[in-house]
Design a protein around this motif. Structure first.
Motif, short mmCIF file in Angstrom:
data_model
loop_
_atom_site.label_atom_id
_atom_site.label_comp_id
_atom_site.label_asym_id
_atom_site.label_seq_id
_atom_site.Cartn_x
_atom_site.Cartn_y
_atom_site.Cartn_z
N ASN A 150 -81.93 28.57 60.49
CA ASN A 150 -83.00 29.10 59.66
C ASN A 150 -83.81 27.85 59.02
OD1 ASN A 150 -82.83 32.18 59.51
ND2 ASN A 150 -80.59 31.53 59.04
N GLY A 151 -83.16 26.64 58.86
CA GLY A 151 -83.84 25.62 58.32
C GLY A 151 -84.40 24.35 59.03
N ILE A 177 -86.09 31.83 68.35
CA ILE A 177 -85.55 31.89 67.14
C ILE A 177 -86.52 31.53 65.96
CG2 ILE A 177 -83.94 30.01 65.68
CD1 ILE A 177 -82.17 29.68 68.18
N VAL A 178 -87.40 30.54 66.19
CA VAL A 178 -88.39 30.25 65.15
C VAL A 178 -89.46 31.47 64.75
CG1 VAL A 178 -90.59 28.85 64.70
CG2 VAL A 178 -88.37 27.64 65.70
N GLU A 179 -89.59 32.26 66.17
CA GLU A 179 -90.53 33.42 65.65
C GLU A 179 -89.73 34.67 64.91
OE1 GLU A 179 -93.80 34.00 66.38
OE2 GLU A 179 -93.55 31.75 66.74
N ASN A 180 -88.32 34.63 65.18
CA ASN A 180 -87.67 35.60 64.50
C ASN A 180 -87.40 35.32 63.01
OD1 ASN A 180 -86.21 38.17 66.56
ND2 ASN A 180 -86.85 36.67 67.52
N LYS A 182 -89.00 33.92 61.14
CA LYS A 182 -90.48 34.10 60.41
C LYS A 182 -90.39 35.71 59.61
CE LYS A 182 -93.57 30.86 63.01
NZ LYS A 182 -94.71 31.21 63.83
N VAL A 183 -89.60 36.34 60.46
CA VAL A 183 -89.40 37.86 59.98
C VAL A 183 -88.47 38.19 58.99
CG1 VAL A 183 -89.49 40.08 60.90
CG2 VAL A 183 -90.56 38.51 62.07
N ARG A 184 -87.34 37.64 59.48
CA ARG A 184 -86.01 37.57 58.49
C ARG A 184 -85.19 36.55 58.76
NH1 ARG A 184 -81.83 42.21 60.30
NH2 ARG A 184 -82.18 41.92 62.75
N LYS A 185 -84.22 36.44 57.66
CA LYS A 185 -83.33 35.21 58.04
C LYS A 185 -82.09 35.73 59.07
CE LYS A 185 -79.91 34.48 55.29
NZ LYS A 185 -79.06 34.46 54.02
N ILE A 186 -81.76 34.77 59.99
CA ILE A 186 -80.84 34.80 61.04
C ILE A 186 -79.51 34.80 60.42
CG2 ILE A 186 -80.33 34.69 63.21
CD1 ILE A 186 -83.33 33.61 63.68
N GLY A 187 -78.69 35.68 60.10
CA GLY A 187 -77.55 35.24 59.43
C GLY A 187 -76.01 35.61 60.00
N GLN A 191 -76.86 38.90 65.67
CA GLN A 191 -78.38 38.47 65.69
C GLN A 191 -78.83 37.54 66.69
OE1 GLN A 191 -78.54 38.41 61.17
NE2 GLN A 191 -80.79 38.85 61.50
N LEU A 192 -78.06 36.50 66.53
CA LEU A 192 -78.15 35.12 67.30
C LEU A 192 -78.27 35.48 68.97
CD1 LEU A 192 -79.32 32.20 67.55
CD2 LEU A 192 -76.90 31.56 67.12
#
Length: 305
Positions: A150-151, A177-180, A182-187, A191-192
């Motif tokens: 995310n960072g 990953i970068v596009e996703n 932007k919408v919500r945190k990948i936690g 999800q990944l």
């Protein structure tokens, strides 16, 4: 899952442990290699077992609390990059063999709840040195896979997938990953996995090796700084070994193997080591059948002169 130590017969063959000798297992994990060594070094030999996960060390202490060899086994929670300091702390001398088994243990995949497996839905953590209790707390100190995903910048993300994971679709995965994010945190791990699935071609999703394997490997290596830790530890191991002591490295990744190979070659040229494996030893078909995760293992051995 029962832990199956990789290339155990080869490890014992090259170490040649005998009664009353001392050895170090820098990655004791669930104790598979260590147990085989201890059986050979009784009654007075000692084995120093190191692991970076406190839970694994705690479980081994409980498991072997009443074992006949409990006084022969010294268990230490620490990073093997601190090898010299550990040896000094425990006054551990006359070392005739040091083992590095750099593979991730079954425990991390099945029981740690640390996000190492792409087959289970867990928080994206991947720190070796953090217990499930600490992962569950609100405090999240240190670098985690979630923080990287995310960072980190797109350029930096792509670099770790390409270099540490040797992932041919690193650019596509990074962009997804970068596009996703932007919408919500990948936690979470799943999800990944879903993001990676969308990023790679359909044929890549149906290969024998899971399509998320290389990306997860890359993140794990980055989170734990595995390559730098190995580079720090190997010179210390050489210094600690007695003359005629053996250094054994089992790697599962080409970059780990390159570091090991170059270290042994360079010190061989300086007359400090003699390489005993001109080509790395690999698992037999029978071992791979029993333990499929052993398929990429490479074992290299040298003796200190």
């Amino acid at each position: 899952m029962v832990h199956v130590p990789v290339l155990q017969k080869e490890v014992i063959k090259y170490l040649t442990p005998e009664s009353n000798q001392n050895f170090i297992d820098c990655t004791i994990g669930e104790g598979g290699h260590a147990l085989a060594i201890i059986e050979k070094i009784l009654p007075k030999g000692k084995l120093l077992g190191i692991d970076w996960n406190p839970e694994l060390i705690r479980e081994l202490k409980i498991k072997y609390k009443k074992a006949r060899f409990k006084k022969n086994l010294i268990l230490v929670y620490d990073n093997f990059s601190n090898l010299k300091e550990i040896v000094k702390r425990y006054n551990f001398k006359q070392v005739l063999g040091i083992l590095f088994d750099l593979g991730i243990s079954s425990w991390h995949l099945k029981e740690s709840k640390g996000g190492f497996s792409f087959l289970k839905n867990e928080p994206l953590d991947m720190r070796y040195n953090v217990t499930h209790f600490l992962r569950s707390s609100k405090s999240c100190d240190g670098l985690t896979a979630e923080k990287i995903i995310n960072g980190w910048s797109e350029k930096k993300l792509e670099k770790i997938f390409k270099e540490y994971g040797e992932e041919k679709f690193s650019r596509r995965i990074t962009r997804e990953i970068v596009e996703n994010r932007k919408v919500r945190k990948i936690g979470t791990t799943l999800q990944l996995v879903e993001i990676i699935k969308r990023a790679v071609p359909s044929w890549y999703r149906h290969k024998k090796i899971h399509f998320a394997t290389k990306s997860f490997q890359a993140l794990r290596i980055a989170v734990n700084d595995e390559l730098k830790n190995l580079e720090k530890a190997l010179p210390q191991a050489l210094e600690i070994l007695k003359p005629q002591g053996k250094l054994i490295i089992i790697s599962f990744h080409s970059l780990e193997d390159r570091i090991s190979k170059n270290f042994l070659r360079d010190n061989s040229k300086q007359g400090l080591l003699k390489i005993l494996t001109k080509k790395p030893k690999t698992p037999t078909k029978a071992e791979i059948f029993i333990n499929p995760r052993s398929r990429s293992a490479k074992l290299r051995v040298a003796i200190k002169l």
